[in-house]
Design a protein around this motif. Structure first.
Motif, PDB file in Angstrom:
ATOM      1  N   VAL A 535     -42.507 -45.958 -27.035  1.00  0.00           N
ATOM      2  CA  VAL A 535     -41.450 -46.010 -28.046  1.00  0.00           C
ATOM      3  C   VAL A 535     -41.147 -47.449 -28.468  1.00  0.00           C
ATOM      4  N   MET A 536     -40.856 -48.324 -27.510  1.00  0.00           N
ATOM      5  CA  MET A 536     -40.424 -49.680 -27.820  1.00  0.00           C
ATOM      6  C   MET A 536     -41.571 -50.687 -27.810  1.00  0.00           C
ATOM      7  N   GLY A 537     -42.536 -50.480 -26.941  1.00  0.00           N
ATOM      8  CA  GLY A 537     -43.542 -51.497 -26.693  1.00  0.00           C
ATOM      9  C   GLY A 537     -43.071 -52.428 -25.590  1.00  0.00           C
ATOM     10  N   ARG A 538     -44.020 -53.020 -24.880  1.00  0.00           N
ATOM     11  CA  ARG A 538     -43.676 -53.801 -23.692  1.00  0.00           C
ATOM     12  C   ARG A 538     -42.809 -55.016 -24.006  1.00  0.00           C
ATOM     13  N   GLU A 539     -43.109 -55.717 -25.079  1.00  0.00           N
ATOM     14  CA  GLU A 539     -42.383 -56.957 -25.351  1.00  0.00           C
ATOM     15  C   GLU A 539     -40.897 -56.696 -25.565  1.00  0.00           C
ATOM     16  N   LEU A 540     -40.574 -55.729 -26.426  1.00  0.00           N
ATOM     17  CA  LEU A 540     -39.160 -55.432 -26.692  1.00  0.00           C
ATOM     18  C   LEU A 540     -38.477 -54.854 -25.460  1.00  0.00           C
ATOM     19  N   PHE A 541     -39.159 -53.920 -24.787  1.00  0.00           N
ATOM     20  CA  PHE A 541     -38.545 -53.287 -23.628  1.00  0.00           C
ATOM     21  C   PHE A 541     -38.271 -54.309 -22.533  1.00  0.00           C
ATOM     22  N   ASP A 542     -39.266 -55.107 -22.187  1.00  0.00           N
ATOM     23  CA  ASP A 542     -39.118 -56.039 -21.070  1.00  0.00           C
ATOM     24  C   ASP A 542     -38.020 -57.053 -21.332  1.00  0.00           C
ATOM     25  N   ARG A 543     -37.923 -57.530 -22.572  1.00  0.00           N
ATOM     26  CA  ARG A 543     -36.858 -58.487 -22.895  1.00  0.00           C
ATOM     27  C   ARG A 543     -35.489 -57.836 -22.740  1.00  0.00           C
ATOM     28  N   ALA A 544     -35.341 -56.605 -23.239  1.00  0.00           N
ATOM     29  CA  ALA A 544     -34.051 -55.922 -23.166  1.00  0.00           C
ATOM     30  C   ALA A 544     -33.703 -55.571 -21.730  1.00  0.00           C
ATOM     31  N   PHE A 545     -34.688 -55.131 -20.937  1.00  0.00           N
ATOM     32  CA  PHE A 545     -34.415 -54.743 -19.558  1.00  0.00           C
ATOM     33  C   PHE A 545     -33.991 -55.958 -18.739  1.00  0.00           C
ATOM     34  N   ARG A 546     -34.666 -57.079 -18.939  1.00  0.00           N
ATOM     35  CA  ARG A 546     -34.262 -58.303 -18.234  1.00  0.00           C
ATOM     36  C   ARG A 546     -32.844 -58.720 -18.632  1.00  0.00           C
ATOM     37  N   GLU A 547     -32.541 -58.568 -19.909  1.00  0.00           N
ATOM     38  CA  GLU A 547     -31.201 -58.951 -20.356  1.00  0.00           C
ATOM     39  C   GLU A 547     -30.140 -58.075 -19.698  1.00  0.00           C
ATOM     40  N   TYR A 548     -30.423 -56.781 -19.580  1.00  0.00           N
ATOM     41  CA  TYR A 548     -29.496 -55.892 -18.882  1.00  0.00           C
ATOM     42  C   TYR A 548     -29.285 -56.348 -17.444  1.00  0.00           C
ATOM     43  N   ALA A 549     -30.383 -56.618 -16.723  1.00  0.00           N
ATOM     44  CA  ALA A 549     -30.277 -57.030 -15.317  1.00  0.00           C
ATOM     45  C   ALA A 549     -29.515 -58.342 -15.187  1.00  0.00           C
ATOM     46  N   GLN A 550     -29.771 -59.283 -16.060  1.00  0.00           N
ATOM     47  CA  GLN A 550     -29.120 -60.585 -15.967  1.00  0.00           C
ATOM     48  C   GLN A 550     -27.647 -60.502 -16.364  1.00  0.00           C
ATOM     49  N   ARG A 551     -27.338 -59.671 -17.358  1.00  0.00           N
ATOM     50  CA  ARG A 551     -25.937 -59.493 -17.758  1.00  0.00           C
ATOM     51  C   ARG A 551     -25.091 -58.916 -16.626  1.00  0.00           C
ATOM     52  N   TRP A 552     -25.682 -57.962 -15.892  1.00  0.00           N
ATOM     53  CA  TRP A 552     -24.880 -57.181 -14.963  1.00  0.00           C
ATOM     54  C   TRP A 552     -25.164 -57.497 -13.494  1.00  0.00           C
ATOM     55  N   ALA A 553     -25.887 -58.581 -13.229  1.00  0.00           N
ATOM     56  CA  ALA A 553     -26.077 -59.005 -11.840  1.00  0.00           C
ATOM     57  C   ALA A 553     -24.721 -59.324 -11.216  1.00  0.00           C
ATOM     58  N   PHE A 554     -24.462 -58.754 -10.040  1.00  0.00           N
ATOM     59  CA  PHE A 554     -23.206 -58.919  -9.296  1.00  0.00           C
ATOM     60  C   PHE A 554     -22.009 -58.360 -10.071  1.00  0.00           C
ATOM     61  N   LYS A 555     -22.271 -57.449 -11.000  1.00  0.00           N
ATOM     62  CA  LYS A 555     -21.194 -56.758 -11.734  1.00  0.00           C
ATOM     63  C   LYS A 555     -21.472 -55.262 -11.680  1.00  0.00           C
ATOM     64  N   ARG A 556     -20.604 -54.481 -12.311  1.00  0.00           N
ATOM     65  CA  ARG A 556     -20.644 -53.030 -12.175  1.00  0.00           C
ATOM     66  C   ARG A 556     -20.914 -52.376 -13.534  1.00  0.00           C
ATOM     67  N   PRO A 557     -22.185 -52.112 -13.867  1.00  0.00           N
ATOM     68  CA  PRO A 557     -22.483 -51.490 -15.161  1.00  0.00           C
ATOM     69  C   PRO A 557     -22.323 -49.972 -15.131  1.00  0.00           C
ATOM     70  N   THR A 558     -22.093 -49.403 -16.298  1.00  0.00           N
ATOM     71  CA  THR A 558     -22.101 -47.959 -16.494  1.00  0.00           C
ATOM     72  C   THR A 558     -23.346 -47.600 -17.306  1.00  0.00           C
ATOM     73  N   PRO A 559     -23.676 -46.311 -17.426  1.00  0.00           N
ATOM     74  CA  PRO A 559     -24.832 -45.949 -18.262  1.00  0.00           C
ATOM     75  C   PRO A 559     -24.712 -46.476 -19.680  1.00  0.00           C
ATOM     76  N   TYR A 560     -23.482 -46.498 -20.205  1.00  0.00           N
ATOM     77  CA  TYR A 560     -23.285 -46.897 -21.602  1.00  0.00           C
ATOM     78  C   TYR A 560     -23.578 -48.385 -21.787  1.00  0.00           C
ATOM     79  N   ASP A 561     -23.321 -49.175 -20.750  1.00  0.00           N
ATOM     80  CA  ASP A 561     -23.680 -50.599 -20.811  1.00  0.00           C
ATOM     81  C   ASP A 561     -25.199 -50.757 -20.845  1.00  0.00           C
ATOM     82  N   PHE A 562     -25.908 -49.925 -20.094  1.00  0.00           N
ATOM     83  CA  PHE A 562     -27.370 -49.976 -20.116  1.00  0.00           C
ATOM     84  C   PHE A 562     -27.893 -49.535 -21.478  1.00  0.00           C
ATOM     85  N   PHE A 563     -27.421 -48.377 -21.966  1.00  0.00           N
ATOM     86  CA  PHE A 563     -27.901 -47.872 -23.247  1.00  0.00           C
ATOM     87  C   PHE A 563     -27.650 -48.888 -24.369  1.00  0.00           C
TER      88      PHE A 563
END
Length: 799
Positions: A535-563
């Motif tokens: 659907v997204m391709g590796r480049e877009l997905f990997d950048r977004a997934f890393r951003e999610y992990a870095q945004r929410w490291a040591f914090k408490r995300p919900t599904p909506y924050d991930f989406f």
């Protein structure tokens, strides 16, 4: 009264319309006529919570984001003889919320081992006609043993008792006065905890003793959920006080830990954090530990010979205290045994704080040769891969411990179960499946150090946020370990579950999930794999997934924050994907129903006539005409009934048709667009697809051409936006199409490959040879037989 009358009439009208046709969801409202279903409607304002100052619409923490902090100082002693922990913990709770708190909730997850606990009282069994040996042994154990916290005493910093109450697996402390924003409260809890024998009563911790005739009689102790821990207080739920029923795992607050563990003098201890008093090790062991930091292969810190000597002559008395410190972690676990062999190696990473992480394994001789060969290397590989996909590992150690728990994770320490099998001659052997199982479970559990031990999602509410995301990265790590690794995450593997009736949406709360492994692990992992690759391709997905992990490291995300983060970072609207894969039980089944080759008809009447004649000749003759051959017709017998139309066929071009064609050519020459269009001679192919599974997905179409070449065309999922049931799509080519196939690489979890091709092909299927049935004409099945009093007698249980 008039208002009531109008409301009643409106209700009657609505019910009448609903009876006439089924309601179809198009968003926050319902339509009562038509079949349109908007699979691409937006979640905002409908199913997702409204953004706040704490959680922004972009999926990032808001500018006023907060979370609580809880620090622990703990002294605990392990009594090997009684299998009991005795501990005292001093807790400092800091309220960073904007609310004043009048009480605190703590988790007592070990209370599920109480005979009258909610978890125990609501246990169900799979069958009412069988009773296994394990079930009998477990029942017997609970008749003589009961778990849970005992001797609880809670005092404030002034030494005065604090009132508290217990509600099943939760403990509530009444505060002397409300705790305001930025204020801290310190209190002390003392307790004792009997450890469960894990192989008998189950669970995520406990002990295992090697007591068979050929074994050494020593034990391994795994301590988890072993001390009262603060429940979460969050911006989106307040106190997280759902009871622990066995499935939903542990949502916790971050803090700093200082823990002293007193164990028998000859035990080795592995724990969350960094060992503070290295003098508990011998000089040789300290030297080996230092050597391991720069080693290319694992180095024994405690050698097999040293462990064997401790097993052979257990210490009869004496203790040793191990002190560990851990900063910014959300839990603490440890393991203790004289059986432990210990190896380690350093893993280099790009981090100023922890440029080298010590990957370490603790295991008994019964785990060799599997564990010395692969455990620590699997830990190191996991760090390498997860660092690429998410964040740099922020802790000094990552440990894998062998014991009775099949697989469980805590900050910096994991419990993993696979071992070789012991043969009758005492030899230890392992299968390829056991080897893969060990590597896979270590990758999975060490991966949990990232999700949810750092990216701190709520496991009890949304299990997929830690199990699914982690299983997705586990799949990536396993395929980077070995391309042929039997990893879970291939789209074709999830089809059977997705077409079964025994499923619930992925967004279902943990304790209500029907098939835990498929729902919380496999389906979301597969969904993310498809999202990345298709659907997204590796480049877009990997950048977004890393951003999610870095945004929410040591914090408490919900599904909506991930989406929201995945959409915000990639620039892709993915609401349709979340709705189909996470909120529904639809499956993928895209059928290629028809392919039509469209071409412009010639303007020359002679060409049209020849083409029509060829089509006519290609048609089969009438069955009646074929059977009438040899019988003269009237026109054959009597020439007087024949005229011009009998002498010519229906495809003969008349003078009037030639005049009409000449006029059309003259008109076309005056119209530039029409003149240009008449020069078009490519093939136009129109493909009709139907969505039989309900889940909209991109259409991946392979086209096979007459010249032997082929190509794959990727049609975005938005092709379904105006009609989610059936669409017709067009493709133009100068080549001649021979056949076409949907999802040729099996990348979308399409459930029915029989309707993916055009022309459709015969699908092969292998079936086992069924055993021969009873002879004779009596075909009555066992379950059709008459019920007799004898058949109602209870079966004898043979443990």
């Amino acid at each position: 009264m008039r208002g009531l009358f109008l409301a009643a009439m409106s209700l009657v009208a609505a019910l009448s319309a609903g009876a006439a046709s089924a309601q179809v969801s198009v968003g926050p409202v319902q339509q009562t006529t038509g079949t349109f279903e908007d699979k691409f409607r937006q979640f905002e304002g409908e199913d997702w919570p409204t953004p706040t100052d704490y959680r922004s619409a972009s999926g990032a923490p808001g500018f006023r984001y907060w979370q609580q902090k809880v620090d622990y100082d703990i002294d605990v002693s392990l009594n090997e003889a009684t299998r009991t922990l005795t501990g005292t913990e001093t807790v400092t709770y800091t309220n960073n919320s904007p609310d004043r708190l009048g009480y605190l909730w703590l988790l007592l997850d070990q209370q599920n081992y109480r005979r009258a606990s909610m978890a125990e009282r609501t246990r169900t069994v799979g069958s009412d006609t069988t009773l296994s040996v394990n079930e009998v042994v477990r029942v017997q154990r609970f008749q003589e043993w009961e778990g849970g916290f005992n001797d609880l005493k809670i005092t404030g910093s002034d030494g005065q008792d604090l009132p508290f109450s217990i509600t099943d697996s939760l403990l509530r402390i009444e505060l002397p006065q409300t705790l305001g924003t930025g204020e801290s409260f310190t209190f002390t809890i003392s307790f004792t905890l009997p450890l469960p024998e894990t192989n008998v009563v189950g669970g995520r911790s406990g002990y295992e003793c090697f007591t068979k005739a050929w074994e050494d009689g020593n034990c391994i102790f795994l301590a988890a959920q072993w001390f009262p821990r603060l429940a979460v207080y969050s911006d989106y739920e307040g106190w997280h006080n759902a009871q622990f029923l066995g499935s939903g795992e542990f949502t916790l607050e971050f803090g700093d830990y200082n823990v002293s563990i007193t164990a028998p003098a000859d035990h080795q201890v592995s724990a969350t954090g960094a060992l503070q008093n290295l003098d508990v090790l011998t000089a040789a062991q300290r030297q080996r530990l230092d050597q391991a930091r720069t080693a290319d292969e694992p180095v024994y810190i405690v050698t097999p010979a040293e462990a064997a000597a401790a097993e052979a002559s257990p210490a009869r008395s004496g203790t040793r205290t191990w002190t560990f410190a851990a900063e910014n972690v959300r839990d603490f676990a440890f393991a203790s045994s004289r059986k432990f062999i210990w190896d380690a190696m350093g893993v280099e990473q790009d981090s100023a704080e922890h440029p080298v992480v010590m990957a370490m394994s603790f295991f008994p001789k019964e785990a060799r040769p599997l564990w010395d060969a692969w455990s620590t290397k699997a830990v190191a590989h996991t760090l390498d891969v997860y660092n690429q996909f998410s964040i740099t590992y922020p802790y000094p150690t990552a440990q894998s411990v062998n014991g009775p728990v099949g697989g469980m994770e805590y900050p910096m320490i994991t419990f993993n179960g696979p071992r070789p099998l012991r043969g009758d001659d005492g030899s230890l052997t392992y299968s390829e499946r056991t080897k893969a199982g060990l590597i896979g479970v270590i990758i999975h559990e060490v991966g949990h150090t990232y999700f949810p031990m750092i990216i701190n999602s709520d496991e009890r509410q949304w299990t997929w946020m830690d199990e699914g995301l982690n299983s997705f990265l586990q799949y990536q790590a396993e395929k980077l370990w070995d391309a042929d690794f039997p990893a879970r995450g291939e789209p074709r593997q999830i089809i059977e579950y997705m077409i079964s009736e025994n499923q619930v949406p992925v967004m279902t709360q943990s304790d209500s999930i029907l098939q835990f492994g498929n729902n919380a692990y496999a389906k979301p992992a597969t969904a993310l794999n498809i999202l990345r690759e298709t659907v997204m391709g590796r480049e877009l997905f990997d950048r977004a997934f890393r951003e999610y992990a870095q945004r929410w490291a040591f914090k408490r995300p919900t599904p909506y924050d991930f989406f929201r983060t995945m959409e915000e970072s990639s620039g892709m609207d993915l609401d349709w994907f979340w709705r189909g894969w996470f909120y529904s039980t639809d499956h993928v089944d895209i059928s290629l129903d028809n392919v039509i080759a469209v071409s412009l008809e010639s303007q020359d009447p002679e060409d049209r006539a020849r083409a029509a004649s060829a089509r006519f000749e290609a048609e089969p003759e009438s069955r009646t005409v074929v059977n009438n051959r040899g019988i003269q017709t009237v026109t054959e017998r009597d020439p007087s009934v024949r005229d011009y139309y009998d002498e010519t066929d229906a495809f003969t071009v008349t003078a009037s048709q030639r005049r009409d064609a000449a006029r059309a050519r003259t008109a076309a020459e005056a119209d530039a667009n029409r003149r240009q269009a008449l020069t078009f001679d490519d093939n136009v192919y129109r493909f009709t697809f139907s969505n039989r599974g309900g889940l909209v997905m991109p259409v991946i179409l392979k086209l096979n051409w007459s010249d032997g070449s082929d190509e794959i065309v990727r049609i975005p999922a938005e092709v379904w936006r105006r009609n989610s049931q059936t669409v017709t799509w067009q493709h133009v080519s100068s080549r001649t199409l021979v056949s076409a196939e949907v999802d040729p690489l099996w990348e979308t979890a399409d459930a029915n490959r029989a309707n993916n091709g055009f022309p459709q092909s015969i699908q092969p299927s292998l079936v086992p040879l069924a055993p021969q049935g009873p002879q004779g004409s009596n075909r009555m099945r066992d379950d059709d037989r008459r019920v007799t009093p004898d058949s109602l007698r209870p079966r004898t249980v043979t443990p």
